[in-house]
Write an enzyme that holds these catalytic residues in place. Structure first.
Site, PDB file in Angstrom:
ATOM      1  CG  HIS A  98      -3.282   3.178   2.312  1.00 46.50           C
ATOM      2  ND1 HIS A  98      -3.858   2.849   1.098  1.00 46.50           N
ATOM      3  CD2 HIS A  98      -3.359   2.061   3.077  1.00 46.50           C
ATOM      4  CE1 HIS A  98      -4.247   1.587   1.142  1.00 46.50           C
ATOM      5  NE2 HIS A  98      -3.962   1.097   2.338  1.00 46.50           N
ATOM      6  CB  CYS A 117      -0.945   0.008   1.196  1.00 47.45           C
ATOM      7  SG  CYS A 117      -1.973  -1.446   1.261  1.00 47.45           S
ATOM      8  CG  ASN A 149      -6.832  -1.078   1.446  1.00 50.58           C
ATOM      9  OD1 ASN A 149      -6.114  -0.688   0.530  1.00 50.58           O
ATOM     10  ND2 ASN A 149      -6.358  -1.544   2.580  1.00 50.58           N
TER      11      ASN A 149
HETATM   12  O1  UT7 Z   1      -3.950  -1.450   3.550  1.00 49.03           O
HETATM   13  C1  UT7 Z   1      -2.907  -1.923   4.353  1.00 49.03           C
HETATM   14  C2  UT7 Z   1      -3.161  -1.829   5.749  1.00 49.03           C
HETATM   15  N1  UT7 Z   1      -4.401  -2.454   6.133  1.00 49.03           N
HETATM   16  C3  UT7 Z   1      -5.090  -1.906   7.104  1.00 49.03           C
HETATM   17  O2  UT7 Z   1      -4.703  -0.860   7.557  1.00 49.03           O
HETATM   18  C4  UT7 Z   1      -6.270  -2.637   7.692  1.00 49.03           C
HETATM   19  C5  UT7 Z   1      -6.258  -2.516   9.187  1.00 49.03           C
HETATM   20  N2  UT7 Z   1      -7.287  -3.249   9.874  1.00 49.03           N
HETATM   21  C6  UT7 Z   1      -8.604  -2.939   9.811  1.00 49.03           C
HETATM   22  O3  UT7 Z   1      -9.006  -2.071   9.066  1.00 49.03           O
HETATM   23  C7  UT7 Z   1      -9.546  -3.638  10.751  1.00 49.03           C
HETATM   24  O4  UT7 Z   1      -8.797  -4.362  11.692  1.00 49.03           O
HETATM   25  C8  UT7 Z   1     -10.548  -4.598  10.030  1.00 49.03           C
HETATM   26  C9  UT7 Z   1     -11.564  -3.798   9.279  1.00 49.03           C
HETATM   27  C10 UT7 Z   1      -9.801  -5.525   9.095  1.00 49.03           C
HETATM   28  C11 UT7 Z   1     -11.286  -5.442  11.057  1.00 49.03           C
HETATM   29  O5  UT7 Z   1     -11.931  -4.607  12.000  1.00 49.03           O
HETATM   30  P1  UT7 Z   1     -11.759  -4.862  13.561  1.00 49.03           P
HETATM   31  O6  UT7 Z   1     -12.626  -3.906  14.226  1.00 49.03           O
HETATM   32  O7  UT7 Z   1     -10.284  -4.801  13.861  1.00 49.03           O
HETATM   33  O8  UT7 Z   1     -12.334  -6.302  13.734  1.00 49.03           O
HETATM   34  P2  UT7 Z   1     -11.628  -7.605  14.312  1.00 49.03           P
HETATM   35  O9  UT7 Z   1     -10.713  -8.200  13.295  1.00 49.03           O
HETATM   36  O10 UT7 Z   1     -11.085  -7.326  15.660  1.00 49.03           O
HETATM   37  O11 UT7 Z   1     -12.883  -8.545  14.471  1.00 49.03           O
HETATM   38  C12 UT7 Z   1     -13.952  -8.248  15.399  1.00 49.03           C
HETATM   39  C13 UT7 Z   1     -15.079  -9.214  15.164  1.00 49.03           C
HETATM   40  C14 UT7 Z   1     -14.625 -10.682  15.098  1.00 49.03           C
HETATM   41  O12 UT7 Z   1     -15.634 -11.477  15.689  1.00 49.03           O
HETATM   42  P3  UT7 Z   1     -15.460 -12.009  17.204  1.00 49.03           P
HETATM   43  O13 UT7 Z   1     -14.209 -12.814  17.191  1.00 49.03           O
HETATM   44  O14 UT7 Z   1     -15.335 -10.765  18.048  1.00 49.03           O
HETATM   45  O15 UT7 Z   1     -16.717 -12.777  17.408  1.00 49.03           O
HETATM   46  C15 UT7 Z   1     -14.584 -10.963  13.624  1.00 49.03           C
HETATM   47  O16 UT7 Z   1     -14.777 -12.341  13.334  1.00 49.03           O
HETATM   48  O17 UT7 Z   1     -15.691  -8.960  13.904  1.00 49.03           O
HETATM   49  C16 UT7 Z   1     -15.751 -10.153  13.145  1.00 49.03           C
HETATM   50  N3  UT7 Z   1     -15.661  -9.813  11.720  1.00 49.03           N
HETATM   51  C17 UT7 Z   1     -16.750  -9.549  10.973  1.00 49.03           C
HETATM   52  N4  UT7 Z   1     -18.060  -9.541  11.253  1.00 49.03           N
HETATM   53  C18 UT7 Z   1     -18.909  -9.221  10.263  1.00 49.03           C
HETATM   54  C19 UT7 Z   1     -14.553  -9.679  10.973  1.00 49.03           C
HETATM   55  N5  UT7 Z   1     -14.904  -9.348   9.715  1.00 49.03           N
HETATM   56  C20 UT7 Z   1     -16.253  -9.262   9.690  1.00 49.03           C
HETATM   57  C21 UT7 Z   1     -17.179  -8.950   8.683  1.00 49.03           C
HETATM   58  N6  UT7 Z   1     -18.488  -8.940   9.019  1.00 49.03           N
HETATM   59  N7  UT7 Z   1     -16.822  -8.658   7.437  1.00 49.03           N
END
Ligand code: UT7
Length: 324
Positions: A251, A112, A281
């Site tokens: 980004h 990225c 993204n």
């Molecule tokens: O471009 C290069 C750099 N990339 C980035 O900067 C991305 C950085 N990360 C992020 O943007 C975020 O971490 C994400 C958007 C990828 C994820 O958001 P989050 O708030 O960090 O969620 P998480 O991974 O901590 O997951 C929280 C919960 C989990 O469920 P449990 O374990 O709490 O029951 C996930 O399984 O959300 C669940 N989850 C979803 N639920 C519904 C993860 N993806 C989804 C989804 N829909 N698409």
């Protein structure tokens, strides 16, 4: 006096994929995607939307703004992680597509951060040879590298391309400086394998597939901190106060990352350009797409200081300061 942006351009594939459509593909909801990422739609390529084809269309738009044609270009640098071939480079396909017969062309991979890295590299070419005209392009079809069964990643990424034409200017405007960083120790948090090795000695036991794998929560934490540090170090290096910045174009990964960045820097949300809601993204393409959008919306006036910052797989991160 220095390297100036003569034109900007972008191109997004026509097909728009909504959160509601994603609800039918994986266990997710429009509400979750919007509140956790800020994304409502993303563009997804179809036939005729290979990574180099998006790049060539974005480049053509940038060339038109610059009042130049492809044959005027001396060098094409393409930042991408999703070219349709490993060899030749995406940049060589762009050269062929544009008919930029005079240019030499190559790709760089800084995920990225690719556009920011490429911009800094191009700046150095122009400082060494002010006669050069350079196309710097960020282009991705991440839809081709996404695991469509993984809700952690497939809701985030999109396809698109952005480009700038660079040359030398005698006036006040131009690239002021850059600061780039990498930390390969953290590769596992955000990565993508190539095809399985043909050499049995190098074949990995369990090939995880040729798609993006991400520990989102960890990446999120590093992204905010790293971009903040890169910005502050660059401002200190160039002796420019934060309040002199007209617009920060980061980004576009997640609206919560961008809001946190604004909060930690203590700048108002309006100072941070955001279009992640429309395109998701798009990795190396996100900054040049946003820069073109800001430029065409007249958000940048001559003399304005604009700051680009990025974070991505590698890890790679960095910032570039430009006087418009
Ligand atoms: O471009 C290069 C750099 N990339 C980035 O900067 C991305 C950085 N990360 C992020 O943007 C975020 O971490 C994400 C958007 C990828 C994820 O958001 P989050 O708030 O960090 O969620 P998480 O991974 O901590 O997951 C929280 C919960 C989990 O469920 P449990 O374990 O709490 O029951 C996930 O399984 O959300 C669940 N989850 C979803 N639920 C519904 C993860 N993806 C989804 C989804 N829909 N698409």
């Amino acid at each position: 006096m220095g390297t100036i942006i003569l034109g900007t351009g972008a191109y997004l594939p026509e097909r728009v994929l909504t959160n509601q459509e994603l609800e039918k593909i994986v266990d997710t909801s429009d509400e979750w995607i919007r509140t956790r990422t800020g994304i409502s739609t993303r563009h997804i390529g179809g036939k005729g939307d290979e990574t180099y084809q998006l790049a060539a269309k974005a480049a053509a738009n940038a060339l038109q703004m610059a009042g130049l044609s492809a044959v005027d270009i001396d060098l094409i640098i393409v930042a991408t992680i999703s070219s349709h071939m490993l060899m030749p480079s995406c940049a060589c396909f762009v050269q062929k597509e544009l008919g930029a017969g005079k240019a030499f062309a190559f790709d760089i991979n800084a995920a990225c951060s690719g556009f920011v890295y490429a911009l800094d590299m191009a700046d150095k070419y122009i400082l060494a040879d002010p006669g050069k005209k350079i196309l710097v392009i960020g282009t991705e079809t991440l839809s081709s590298r996404t695991n469509w069964e993984d809700r952690n990643t497939c809701v985030i990424f999109g396809d698109g391309a952005g480009a700038v034409v660079l040359g030398h200017g005698e006036g006040e405007g131009g690239i002021i400086g850059a600061n780039l960083f990498s930390d390969g120790n953290l590769w596992a948090l955000l990565h993508m394998h190539t095809a399985p090795s043909c050499n049995p000695e190098l074949l990995q036991a369990a090939s995880p597939g040729v798609h993006i794998v991400m520990e989102g929560r960890e990446v999120f934490k590093y992204a905010v901190k790293a971009m903040e540090e890169a910005i502050l170090k660059l401002l200190e290096q160039e002796q420019i106060p934060l309040d002199a910045i007209k617009l920060i174009i980061p980004h576009q990964a997640n609206i919560r990352i961008l809001n946190k960045l604004a909060e930690r820097l203590g700048v108002s949300a309006e100072k941070i350009f955001i279009n992640v809601q429309k395109y998701g993204n798009t990795s190396a393409a996100s900054i040049p797409i946003a820069l073109d959008e800001a430029n065409r919306a007249s958000r940048l006036e001559p003399g304005d200081i604009v700051l680009l910052c990025s974070f991505g797989g590698g890890f790679t991160w960095g910032a570039v300061l430009i006087r418009w």
